[in-house]
Design a protein around this motif. Structure first.
Motif, short mmCIF file in Angstrom:
data_model
loop_
_atom_site.label_atom_id
_atom_site.label_comp_id
_atom_site.label_asym_id
_atom_site.label_seq_id
_atom_site.Cartn_x
_atom_site.Cartn_y
_atom_site.Cartn_z
N ALA A 3 123.16 86.92 87.59
CA ALA A 3 123.62 88.13 88.27
C ALA A 3 123.33 88.04 89.76
N ILE A 4 122.27 87.30 90.12
CA ILE A 4 121.88 87.17 91.52
C ILE A 4 122.49 85.91 92.12
N ARG A 17 114.59 81.81 104.08
CA ARG A 17 113.69 82.97 103.90
C ARG A 17 114.01 83.70 102.60
N VAL A 18 115.28 83.88 102.33
CA VAL A 18 115.69 84.56 101.09
C VAL A 18 115.40 83.69 99.87
N LEU A 19 115.69 82.41 99.97
CA LEU A 19 115.43 81.52 98.84
C LEU A 19 113.94 81.47 98.51
N ALA A 20 113.08 81.47 99.53
CA ALA A 20 111.64 81.48 99.28
C ALA A 20 111.23 82.72 98.49
N THR A 21 111.83 83.85 98.82
CA THR A 21 111.53 85.10 98.12
C THR A 21 112.02 85.05 96.68
N GLU A 24 109.64 82.88 94.78
CA GLU A 24 108.35 83.55 94.57
C GLU A 24 108.45 84.61 93.47
N LYS A 25 109.59 85.30 93.42
CA LYS A 25 109.79 86.34 92.41
C LYS A 25 110.26 85.76 91.07
N GLU A 26 110.49 84.44 91.04
CA GLU A 26 110.89 83.75 89.80
C GLU A 26 112.17 84.36 89.22
N LEU A 27 113.14 84.57 90.10
CA LEU A 27 114.39 85.21 89.69
C LEU A 27 115.45 84.17 89.34
N ASP A 28 116.10 84.41 88.22
CA ASP A 28 117.24 83.57 87.86
C ASP A 28 118.35 83.84 88.86
N HIS A 29 118.87 82.80 89.48
CA HIS A 29 119.86 83.01 90.54
C HIS A 29 120.77 81.79 90.67
N GLU A 30 121.85 82.00 91.39
CA GLU A 30 122.78 80.92 91.71
C GLU A 30 122.84 80.78 93.23
N PHE A 31 122.67 79.56 93.72
CA PHE A 31 122.82 79.30 95.15
C PHE A 31 124.24 78.85 95.41
N VAL A 56 125.01 83.99 107.65
CA VAL A 56 124.37 83.78 106.35
C VAL A 56 122.89 84.15 106.48
N PRO A 57 122.28 84.53 105.33
CA PRO A 57 122.83 84.53 103.98
C PRO A 57 123.52 85.84 103.62
N ALA A 58 124.20 85.78 102.48
CA ALA A 58 124.68 86.98 101.81
C ALA A 58 124.07 86.96 100.41
N PHE A 59 123.90 88.14 99.85
CA PHE A 59 123.14 88.26 98.60
C PHE A 59 123.88 89.20 97.66
#
Length: 216
Positions: A3-4, A17-21, A24-31, A56-59
């Motif tokens: 979803a992210i 900066r966003v990827l580090a967050t 850290e939050k251990e979020l399933d995401h797609e880059f 960039v970035p967009a989220f």
């Protein structure tokens, strides 16, 4: 499909900066890689659906779409407070200290650090000539900021208190670039700052970001 989604470039400090967050939050995401060399971030599709300023970035988190890296990190810290690292305090007074640290990074540190990253880190990569006068001016400004950090870090392990928060994390991308330049000496010469940098740059989440960057 996650979803992210994080749309950006691994060379962009704001994307990192966003990827580090997210790590850290251990979020399933797609880059989602944005080809900035081809001007993809300036094309109509990106402007209309992700960031009207063409940056960039967009989220994305489902139907929610955000831009501006620090706004994204704050959202992730609050929305996913119960996941991964607690990046912002729930106690109002402790949170206020963290917020001050975040503002100092954004208003005092980053404008200077970003100019040095551009002159010493990015320009040589793209065949441009470094402006030595700008470097000298901003090294002096950065030294003054780091003097304040040295005093602060003599009192607490991290800028936002006794635990790692967004106030620290937000520095990681520029630190990564600056430590490959002559500016590293400004950090190394201040023992508390040096110890802080060693600590936060060794975090597993940041090492994952660097691994992703090296793969692109």
């Amino acid at each position: 499909m996650a979803a992210i989604k994080v749309h950006g470039s691994p060379l962009s400090t704001n994307t990192l900066r966003v990827l580090a967050t997210v790590y850290e939050k251990e979020l399933d995401h797609e880059f989602v890689l944005v080809d900035m060399s081809a001007g993809e971030h300036k094309k109509e599709h990106f402007l209309s659906t992700h960031n009207p300023f063409g940056q960039v970035p967009a989220f994305e988190d489902g139907d929610l779409k955000l831009f501006e890296s620090r706004a994204i990190t704050k959202y992730a810290a609050y929305e996913f407070a119960n996941k991964g690292t607690q990046l912002i305090h729930q106690d109002s007074k402790k949170m206020a200290i963290t917020l001050v640290g975040m503002e100092v990074e954004a208003q005092q540190y980053d404008p200077v650090a970003s100019k040095l990253v551009w002159e010493l880190g990015i320009k040589p990569l793209v065949g441009m000539v470094t402006d030595k006068a700008i470097v000298e001016e901003n090294e002096a400004k950065l030294a003054k900021v780091l003097d304040v950090y040295e005093s602060r870090l003599a009192q607490s392990k991290y800028l936002g208190g006794d635990c790692f928060t967004l106030a620290d994390l937000h520095h990681l991308p520029t630190l990564h670039y600056l430590f490959g330049t002559q500016v590293k000496k400004l950090f190394d010469s201040r023992p508390h700052v040096s110890a802080w940098v060693a600590d936060i740059t060794a975090r597993p989440a940041w090492l994952k970001v660097l691994a992703l960057q090296s793969q692109q």
